[in-house]
Design an enzyme around this catalytic site. Structure first.
Site, mmCIF file in Angstrom:
data_model
loop_
_atom_site.group_PDB
_atom_site.id
_atom_site.type_symbol
_atom_site.label_atom_id
_atom_site.label_comp_id
_atom_site.label_asym_id
_atom_site.label_seq_id
_atom_site.Cartn_x
_atom_site.Cartn_y
_atom_site.Cartn_z
ATOM 1 N N GLU A 546 0.866 -1.177 0.000
ATOM 2 C CA GLU A 546 0.000 0.000 0.000
ATOM 3 C C GLU A 546 0.907 1.232 0.000
ATOM 4 O O GLU A 546 1.211 1.767 -1.042
ATOM 5 C CB GLU A 546 -0.939 -0.036 1.206
ATOM 6 C CG GLU A 546 -2.182 0.784 0.972
ATOM 7 C CD GLU A 546 -3.389 0.299 1.759
ATOM 8 O OE1 GLU A 546 -4.337 1.056 1.826
ATOM 9 O OE2 GLU A 546 -3.395 -0.824 2.299
ATOM 10 N N GLU A 822 -1.960 0.280 13.417
ATOM 11 C CA GLU A 822 -3.133 0.670 12.641
ATOM 12 C C GLU A 822 -4.416 0.476 13.443
ATOM 13 O O GLU A 822 -5.317 1.284 13.402
ATOM 14 C CB GLU A 822 -3.181 -0.193 11.375
ATOM 15 C CG GLU A 822 -4.399 0.033 10.500
ATOM 16 C CD GLU A 822 -4.277 -0.663 9.152
ATOM 17 O OE1 GLU A 822 -3.566 -1.681 9.067
ATOM 18 O OE2 GLU A 822 -4.883 -0.166 8.191
HETATM 19 C C1 BGC Z 1 -5.189 2.520 4.897
HETATM 20 C C2 BGC Z 1 -5.715 3.541 5.846
HETATM 21 C C3 BGC Z 1 -6.595 4.401 5.009
HETATM 22 C C4 BGC Z 1 -7.735 3.508 4.679
HETATM 23 C C5 BGC Z 1 -8.922 4.116 4.072
HETATM 24 C C6 BGC Z 1 -6.320 1.646 4.522
HETATM 25 O O1 BGC Z 1 -5.978 0.574 3.749
HETATM 26 O O2 BGC Z 1 -4.109 1.834 5.419
HETATM 27 O O3 BGC Z 1 -4.934 4.037 6.779
HETATM 28 O O4 BGC Z 1 -6.938 5.604 5.538
HETATM 29 O O5 BGC Z 1 -7.320 2.391 3.935
HETATM 30 O O6 BGC Z 1 -9.951 3.583 4.720
#
Ligand code: BGC
Length: 970
Positions: A546, A822
């Site tokens: 990501e 997270e």
């Molecule tokens: C990310 C988040 C982001 C989110 C959106 C995720 O996959 O890691 O931090 O804000 O997607 O919902």
């Protein structure tokens, strides 16, 4: 309160002798910067802005005037001649963003500058000494390869001029269809210099990531240049002074080019090669200007005379997957003038970059602009040594860096020629002690190395980065097959491993320490998480596939980030990515850079980073040029939401509606309510709509757009009224009755004054349903903390901060975290890991509580009516079991310190207010008995003026200088 005020006034009657104006008028000027950078090379801004910091320990110091000299040479500057610009004596206290107003600057010009100032003493106006300070030490900036565009455009519409340089690549690069695991391209040429070099400057850019080498050495220390932008709009170039690297005679220059962010399965880019004309494409562009002592000039550019190969040692280089390096394929001396490159091929002109075509083969009229990189480059910022090594399976060695970090390991590799090692990186270990990689999703995070000789060799990848605490090393030493297998197993020595911490090297700005190990550790985790998520763009995470510039995450973390590091250059660059990623309908992307919107975008709280982050930059760095640059974009965003929702409630088009992501409802815990923690999505959306409209109104006002200022202020008021009507009950409760909803309504000042205390009470009552815990997510946890303190529930905020049970920040620590997670429940001893498809251990959003620590434990608060820390508030709020705290913040105008200690029922507070600024210092009402300053009872002075009670604290207006405030417990 009244009784307190009377007693306080009484205490003022005790005399505190007015301090005499210090005789010592020492006054220095330092830390000279141009466009936020120290001696930048390659500037493409026609009127660069200058910054300096005043240095003085004398109380009340101010600047009444300044003079800037800019010269075309050091000699001229030293002799006091500003042939490019002599500002003359300018009566002004401005020390930041002083715009260059001199002669038109030319391509490649090095500008030498210095400044002196006229101080005023004593905190009063009009008592200027009449004597100027010494001149500052000289500083420089060097212009990029620019033609002077339109000088009336201050932020510089400079047109890049590359002296005929062309984008070049290896012939095989033309056919790239899958940019993933491809060997790097190497490009080179030799050139002769006849004469002594006076000065040499190189400018370079690439598609993919490049590393430039000259005469056997790397140019500069930047990694992963030209960094990450929306490549079809803007590609950055970098400039370096290489005077010391060029020799008279034969020279060799070369570049290695790998995929970088431009291709493979990179998140947000993966719309398919061919669909975006630039995706996966490779090319290199360079211009080297050499000036000889004899006055002659020579230019080396990228052109068909260069040679290339893809047969070098880097067999694959990928941001997510890692680097594969076969040292047997190294070309010794390829970057020197003597190298024989006949075995290499002639390069091609990368016409697919110069004249891009779409996937149907038709020309597209999109040409990326080449812009100077404004942000601090990605570099190795720190190095760590391992704390241990285990062997959970035979022949599998796991090295523990002791800290979840981001970058890579530099490994000294032993063994015979042909020995092969593999380094796999992961953040955590599984219960059996092996590396846990399920949460990396498709990112392989693996480097491999093959030895070229029998001697010790050093392997260090450069075209990737990894998020890890543990590195698993396996391998085979290349000894004859007849030896027993154990002897062929490669055993690393932890002494030979170094963790390189790699990130956008924004200078550190804040240092914090207090009496609580728990809070110190939390702040450490926050700072480490910040180090892990600044890679040209503010990312969500650094490990899985990501690593995108998720807008919602930095939106909540932005003020914390600014307290910890100087983010001015970084945000100035990234806000360009945000604008580049904005759709034509005005909606901002979910993350930026975003290639073509794969997602809907326009998501509440995520898209609103497009208003909130530039506003933070303004509050902290007083950057009005940035507001000017960004205004239309921010206005279009608010108009977009308004057009979709003319009745002022953001009910329609909520984009991907991530809402208050990872809030309490997402927690897995027995007995924990599974519903009711999440704020109603439309309530959150409307709250952000009101907030963004208010910011746009302020931006309009500050950029001289009076009509818009009125219009958006009215819009914001209208949204607030609609919010109250729809969501707020007369008893101050909100629809959904969520902690998050109250935090937002309070933080964005959506409620009438009389309902604020009621709403705050509801917010606190809501803890009961969660056994005293938060049920908030990434958008509201820090806002909840800030509003608890602001509304008289400081003890509750400290209680949450110090909590160790699940869910809480302390819980992460108890499970061994060294960075912020997270999710609140990323790992639970006994229960194991959360859902591996979304479980990063290095995510900064929940670390936004750092803002609360800075604003309330240290007590530092910028004042947006005098932005850039021209005026600020120091208002610490001791609580919990804290007995002392110390914060030092390098503001854009100098060092601010707040250092307090509670001892034997007294509070003492040492504060430092930089020259040319002013502060409001607040002592909590609790410690307002017998207040003294420097041990003397308080009275009026030119430096300190009592302001009486402010927000349950006793306040003083304070001039520059250092002071000790003390107060006894009431
Ligand atoms: C990310 C988040 C982001 C989110 C959106 C995720 O996959 O890691 O931090 O804000 O997607 O919902």
């Amino acid at each position: 309160m009244k009784r307190f005020a009377a007693m306080y006034l009484l205490s003022l009657l005790c005399a505190w002798p007015v301090r005499a104006v210090a005789a010592d008028a020492e006054f220095g000027v330092g830390n000279l910067r141009c466009e936020y950078r120290v001696d930048p090379v390659g500037v493409d801004i026609v009127k660069p802005r200058l910054i300096w910091i005043l240095e003085s320990s004398t109380r009340g110091q101010k600047q009444t005037a300044y003079q800037v000299l800019v010269a075309g040479s050091r000699d001229l500057l030293d002799s006091g001649k500003g042939d490019l610009w002599d500002s003359g004596k300018v009566e002004s206290d401005q020390t930041i963003h002083v715009e260059y107003e001199g002669k038109t600057l030319k391509s490649g010009m090095r500008c030498w500058w210095k400044v002196r100032v006229w101080p005023a003493l004593g905190g009063g106006e009009g008592d200027a000494t009449g004597k100027a300070s010494e001149w500052s030490k000289p500083a420089t900036w060097t212009m990029g390869p620019v033609e002077t565009g339109d000088p009336s455009s201050p932020e510089g519409s400079a047109v890049a001029s590359w002296g005929g340089a062309r984008w070049i690549a290896d012939p095989r690069d033309r056919d790239i269809t899958d940019a993933g695991a491809l060997p790097a391209t190497m490009l080179r040429r030799s050139f002769k210099v006849s004469g002594k070099v006076k000065r040499a400057v190189v400018y370079a850019s690439g598609l993919g990531a490049y590393e430039l080498r000259l005469n056997g050495k790397r140019v500069g220390d930047q990694l992963l240049a030209p960094e990450f932008t929306c490549y079809d709009n803007r590609i950055q170039y970098q400039g370096h002074d290489v005077t010391d690297m060029i020799m008279s005679g034969a020279n060799g220059i070369g570049a290695t080019l790998a995929t970088g962010w431009n291709g493979e399965h990179f998140f947000g880019m993966s719309i398919g090669i061919g669909k975006n004309p630039f995706q996966g494409r490779r090319g290199f562009l360079m211009r080297l200007d050499i000036e000889l002592e004899n006055g002659k000039r020579q230019t080396v550019i990228t052109d068909p005379s260069w040679r290339s190969t893809r047969g070098g040692p880097i067999r694959a280089g990928s941001i997510y997957d890692g680097e594969a390096y076969d040292a047997r394929l190294e070309w010794q001396g390829w970057d020197t003038g003597e190298f024989d490159d006949t075995a290499w091929r002639q390069v091609i002109i990368a016409d697919y970059i110069e004249n891009p075509k779409d996937f149907k083969g038709e020309s597209v009229d999109r040409k990326p602009a080449l812009r100077w990189q404004r942000n601090e480059p990605i570099r190795i910022v720190k190095e760590l040594k391992p704390v241990g090594m285990t062997e959970p399976e035979s022949g599998v060695f796991i090295i523990d860096m002791g800290q979840n970090m981001v970058g890579w390991c530099r490994i000294q590799v032993h063994g015979r020629q042909g020995t092969e090692i593999k380094a796999r990186y992961g953040e955590v270990l599984d219960e059996d002690g092996t590396l846990y990689t399920a949460n990396l999703r498709r990112a392989r995070q693996t480097d491999t190395y093959i030895k070229r000789s029998d001697a010790m060799e050093v392997f260090e990848p450069r075209f990737t980065y990894h998020g890890f605490r543990y590195v698993e090393i396996t391998g085979r030493t290349n000894i004859p097959w007849r030896y027993e297998p154990e002897r062929r197993v490669y055993k690393p020595d932890p002494k030979h491993v170094t963790g390189c911490v790699v990130h956008s090297a924004s200078p550190d700005a804040g240092t914090f320490k207090c009496s609580s190990d728990h809070v110190n550790r939390l702040m450490d985790m926050i700072v480490w998480t910040q180090r892990g998520n600044m890679h040209s763009v503010p990312t969500d995470c650094p490990q899985r596939d990501e690593r995108a510039g998720w807008m919602g995450d930095i939106q909540s973390f932005s003020q914390t980030a600014i307290f910890n590091m100087d983010m001015a250059g970084f945000f100035s660059k990234w806000l360009g990515d945000v604008r580049d990623s904005q759709r034509s309908d005005g909606s901002y992307a979910n993350f930026s850079p975003m290639d073509l919107e794969r997602w809907k975008g326009g998501t509440p709280a995520w898209a609103d980073a497009g208003t909130i982050v530039p506003w933070r930059v303004y509050q902290n760095y007083a950057d009005t040029r940035l507001l000017e640059e960004h205004y239309e974009s921010a206005r279009r965003w608010v108009d977009y939401v308004h057009n979709k929702n003319p009745n002022l409630l953001w009910d329609r088009d909520l984009g991907n509606s991530f809402n208050d992501w990872l809030n309490g409802d997402k927690i897995k815990k027995e007995g924990w309510p599974t519903k009711g923690g999440e704020v109603p999505a439309r309530l959150l959306a409307t709250a952000f709509f009101a907030h963004s409209a208010e910011i746009v109104a302020k931006m309009a006002f500050l950029t001289g757009r009076k009509e818009d200022a009125r219009k958006y202020a009215e819009l914001s008021r209208g949204i607030k009224a609609a919010f109250i009507k729809r969501y707020v009950k007369p008893d101050g409760s909100l629809e959904g009755n969520t902690q998050a909803g109250y935090a937002l309504a309070l933080r964005f000042n959506l409620l009438p004054a009389e309902l604020r205390p009621k709403a705050a009470k509801h917010m606190v009552n809501e803890f009961k349903r969660y056994d005293g815990h938060m049920s908030t997510g990434i958008q509201t946890s820090h806002r909840l903390m800030l509003e608890l303190t602001r509304n008289g529930y400081n003890d509750e905020a400290y209680r949450l901060l110090n909590m160790k049970e699940f869910p809480s920040w302390g819980f992460m620590m108890e499970q061994g975290a060294t960075t912020i997670w997270e999710r609140w429940d990323g790992y639970v001893k006994g229960r194991g890991f959360q859902d591996p498809t979304m479980n990063s251990f290095n995510h900064w959003a929940l670390g936004a509580v750092g803002e609360w620590i800075w604003r309330n434990i240290v007590g530092l608060n910028p004042d947006e009516s005098k932005p850039g820390w021209k005026h600020f508030v120091i208002a610490p709020r001791p609580g919990g079991d804290l007995t002392w705290a110390r914060g030092r913040y390098e503001s854009i105008r100098g060092t601010i310190i707040s250092d307090w200690r509670v001892e034997n029922g007294s509070l003492r507070m040492d504060v430092t207010v930089p020259p040319n600024t002013s502060a409001t210092v607040q002592l909590p009402a609790e410690y307002s008995r017998d207040v003294t300053i420097d041990g003397q009872a308080v009275t009026e002075s030119p430096f300190v003026r009592a302001l009486g009670m402010k927000e349950s604290a006793v306040a003083f207006a304070v001039a520059p200088g250092q002071y000790r405030f003390s107060g006894d417990k009431r």
